[in-house]
Design an enzyme around this catalytic site. Structure first.
Site, PDB file in Angstrom:
ATOM      1  NE  ARG A  16       6.115  -3.503   2.962  1.00  0.00           N
ATOM      2  CZ  ARG A  16       5.421  -4.619   2.845  1.00  0.00           C
ATOM      3  NH1 ARG A  16       6.038  -5.786   2.780  1.00  0.00           N
ATOM      4  NH2 ARG A  16       4.102  -4.587   2.775  1.00  0.00           N
ATOM      5  CG  ASP A  37       7.370  -2.860  10.002  1.00  0.00           C
ATOM      6  OD1 ASP A  37       6.727  -3.917   9.873  1.00  0.00           O
ATOM      7  OD2 ASP A  37       7.292  -1.926   9.194  1.00  0.00           O
ATOM      8  CG  ASP A  60       0.784  -6.409  16.093  1.00  0.00           C
ATOM      9  OD1 ASP A  60       0.094  -5.450  15.675  1.00  0.00           O
ATOM     10  OD2 ASP A  60       0.424  -7.603  15.985  1.00  0.00           O
ATOM     11  CB  VAL A  61       0.407  -0.511  15.333  1.00  0.00           C
ATOM     12  CG1 VAL A  61       1.750   0.035  14.891  1.00  0.00           C
ATOM     13  CG2 VAL A  61      -0.387  -1.095  14.159  1.00  0.00           C
ATOM     14  CG  ASN A  87       4.094   4.861   7.460  1.00  0.00           C
ATOM     15  OD1 ASN A  87       3.683   5.426   6.448  1.00  0.00           O
ATOM     16  ND2 ASN A  87       4.793   3.724   7.407  1.00  0.00           N
ATOM     17  CE1 TYR A 152      -4.921   1.399   3.263  1.00  0.00           C
ATOM     18  CE2 TYR A 152      -6.051   2.824   1.690  1.00  0.00           C
ATOM     19  CZ  TYR A 152      -4.915   2.484   2.402  1.00  0.00           C
ATOM     20  OH  TYR A 152      -3.775   3.247   2.259  1.00  0.00           O
TER      21      TYR A 152
HETATM   22  N1  NAD Z   1       0.673   2.009  -0.990  1.00  0.00           N
HETATM   23  C1  NAD Z   1      -0.118   2.984  -1.418  1.00  0.00           C
HETATM   24  O1  NAD Z   1      -0.489   3.047  -2.601  1.00  0.00           O
HETATM   25  C2  NAD Z   1      -0.568   4.072  -0.456  1.00  0.00           C
HETATM   26  C3  NAD Z   1      -1.277   5.177  -0.947  1.00  0.00           C
HETATM   27  C4  NAD Z   1      -1.688   6.159  -0.045  1.00  0.00           C
HETATM   28  C5  NAD Z   1      -1.398   6.044   1.313  1.00  0.00           C
HETATM   29  N2  NAD Z   1      -0.711   4.947   1.755  1.00  0.00           N
HETATM   30  C6  NAD Z   1      -0.432   4.852   3.194  1.00  0.00           C
HETATM   31  O2  NAD Z   1       0.969   5.024   3.385  1.00  0.00           O
HETATM   32  C7  NAD Z   1       1.367   4.357   4.592  1.00  0.00           C
HETATM   33  C8  NAD Z   1       2.606   3.513   4.327  1.00  0.00           C
HETATM   34  O3  NAD Z   1       2.270   2.446   3.465  1.00  0.00           O
HETATM   35  P1  NAD Z   1       3.273   1.946   2.314  1.00  0.00           P
HETATM   36  O4  NAD Z   1       2.711   2.390   1.027  1.00  0.00           O
HETATM   37  O5  NAD Z   1       4.673   2.285   2.661  1.00  0.00           O
HETATM   38  O6  NAD Z   1       2.999   0.353   2.407  1.00  0.00           O
HETATM   39  P2  NAD Z   1       3.890  -0.855   2.965  1.00  0.00           P
HETATM   40  O7  NAD Z   1       2.976  -2.035   2.955  1.00  0.00           O
HETATM   41  O8  NAD Z   1       5.158  -0.950   2.216  1.00  0.00           O
HETATM   42  O9  NAD Z   1       4.235  -0.394   4.457  1.00  0.00           O
HETATM   43  C9  NAD Z   1       3.416  -0.646   5.555  1.00  0.00           C
HETATM   44  C10 NAD Z   1       4.303  -1.114   6.698  1.00  0.00           C
HETATM   45  O10 NAD Z   1       3.449  -1.321   7.835  1.00  0.00           O
HETATM   46  C11 NAD Z   1       3.879  -2.500   8.474  1.00  0.00           C
HETATM   47  N3  NAD Z   1       2.807  -3.081   9.272  1.00  0.00           N
HETATM   48  C12 NAD Z   1       1.704  -3.743   8.842  1.00  0.00           C
HETATM   49  N4  NAD Z   1       0.981  -4.171   9.882  1.00  0.00           N
HETATM   50  C13 NAD Z   1       1.632  -3.760  11.008  1.00  0.00           C
HETATM   51  C14 NAD Z   1       1.381  -3.895  12.386  1.00  0.00           C
HETATM   52  N5  NAD Z   1       0.315  -4.558  12.858  1.00  0.00           N
HETATM   53  N6  NAD Z   1       2.261  -3.340  13.262  1.00  0.00           N
HETATM   54  C15 NAD Z   1       3.358  -2.673  12.817  1.00  0.00           C
HETATM   55  N7  NAD Z   1       3.658  -2.538  11.508  1.00  0.00           N
HETATM   56  C16 NAD Z   1       2.799  -3.072  10.617  1.00  0.00           C
HETATM   57  C17 NAD Z   1       4.309  -3.412   7.329  1.00  0.00           C
HETATM   58  O11 NAD Z   1       5.128  -4.477   7.796  1.00  0.00           O
HETATM   59  C18 NAD Z   1       5.011  -2.431   6.410  1.00  0.00           C
HETATM   60  O12 NAD Z   1       6.380  -2.329   6.720  1.00  0.00           O
HETATM   61  C19 NAD Z   1       0.148   3.574   5.044  1.00  0.00           C
HETATM   62  O13 NAD Z   1      -0.506   4.277   6.081  1.00  0.00           O
HETATM   63  C20 NAD Z   1      -0.720   3.512   3.811  1.00  0.00           C
HETATM   64  O14 NAD Z   1      -2.089   3.340   4.131  1.00  0.00           O
HETATM   65  C21 NAD Z   1      -0.268   3.983   0.901  1.00  0.00           C
END
Ligand code: NAD
Length: 264
Positions: A16, A37, A60-61, A87, A152
């Site tokens: 997602r 994922d 699972d990373v 990511n 974080y």
């Molecule tokens: N959401 C924000 O506001 C924001 C802002 C800046 C940067 N980011 C960064 O962007 C990146 C993507 O995040 P997003 O916003 O799409 O959030 P999101 O929560 O929609 O996506 C994160 C994904 O990582 C997966 N995930 C979580 N733990 C995991 C694991 N142990 N192994 C494999 N997959 C795992 C989740 O299932 C999810 O699909 C991240 O690195 C986040 O830190 C997000």
């Protein structure tokens, strides 16, 4: 000819949000993509929507054995791993003195140990091939700070440091390593921590407006903007870029704009 023709990319957290936008774009540009994922149903749906050039991997990373399996299967299926996008991440928001050690360590495990294991797992294959691009998704919270983000933000700062070390070590093998620092992301990450009744999209816009940016973009547009930066770094177009940060922040880190003063 697509910008990612003949390349194989593993993208973590691709079920997602930013990761899903990234695999869709990389595939549209000709890459074969591994949608990795822990969310099996959503991840498999993204892979199915893309078609035969996508494959879902339950990964699972935080687990080295999962990395070994996913990288091995990718190598077997498509013969290479040209690109890794680290990511996947989790958020935890709590005041420093209330943050429990287990929550701190859970965030470190996913956001920091995950990219470490990812880079370590693909490096031998990329070295052998004499090419590769690793893109680590950090954040503006890896370049500045907010209250409630001791775990974080710590991991996102760390990831930028790890990016530089990896770039220095792997450059001589033709492998580039860069970090992307977005301001935005999926609301799914933020919403569990929003007080009841607060729309995460509105909250994000509000905090942005107070600070600096004038960019009026929807969350979906911003995810596509981040994916386009990742595409650039994954592709050969960024051949001269390594060991550094690429902001996609709508001016967030540029500074403050005071409305009442000249130019405001
Ligand atoms: N959401 C924000 O506001 C924001 C802002 C800046 C940067 N980011 C960064 O962007 C990146 C993507 O995040 P997003 O916003 O799409 O959030 P999101 O929560 O929609 O996506 C994160 C994904 O990582 C997966 N995930 C979580 N733990 C995991 C694991 N142990 N192994 C494999 N997959 C795992 C989740 O299932 C999810 O699909 C991240 O690195 C986040 O830190 C997000």
């Amino acid at each position: 000819m697509g910008r990612m023709q003949d390349k194989v990319a593993i993208v973590t957290g691709a079920a997602r949000g930013t990761g899903a936008a990234t695999v869709r774009l990389l595939a549209a540009e000709g890459a074969r993509v591994v949608v990795a994922d822990v969310l099996e149903e959503a991840g498999a749906a993204v892979a199915a929507e893309i078609g035969s050039e996508a494959h879902f991997a339950a990964l699972d990373v935080t687990r080295e054995a999962d990395w070994k399996r996913a990288v091995g299967e990718t190598q077997q299926r498509w013969g290479a791993v040209d690109v890794l996008v680290n990511n996947a991440a989790v958020l935890h928001m709590e005041a420093l003195d209330e943050t429990r050690l287990e929550d701190f360590e859970r965030v470190v495990a996913v956001n920091q140990r995950g990219p470490f294991l990812g880079m370590k797992s693909v490096a031998p294959l990329m070295k052998q091939a004499g090419r590769g691009s690793i893109v680590n998704v950090s954040s503006i919270d890896g370049m500045s700070a907010k209250n409630a983000l001791v775990a974080y933000a710590g991991t996102k700062w760390a990831l930028r440091g790890m990016t530089r070390v990896a770039a220095l070590e792997l450059g001589k093998f033709g492998i580039r390593v860069n970090a992307v620092c977005p301001e935005a992301g999926s609301g799914d990450m933020l919403s569990p921590f929003m007080p009841e009744g607060v729309d995460p999209e509105l909250a994000a816009k509000y905090s942005q407006r107070i600070l600096s940016s004038q960019m009026e973009r929807s969350i979906a547009d911003k995810l596509d903007d981040i994916a386009r930066m990742i595409l650039f770094l994954a592709s050969d177009e960024s051949a001269s870029c390594t060991g550094t940060d690429f902001l996609v922040d709508g001016g967030y880190l540029a500074g403050f704009r005071f409305k009442q003063t000249p130019g405001g």
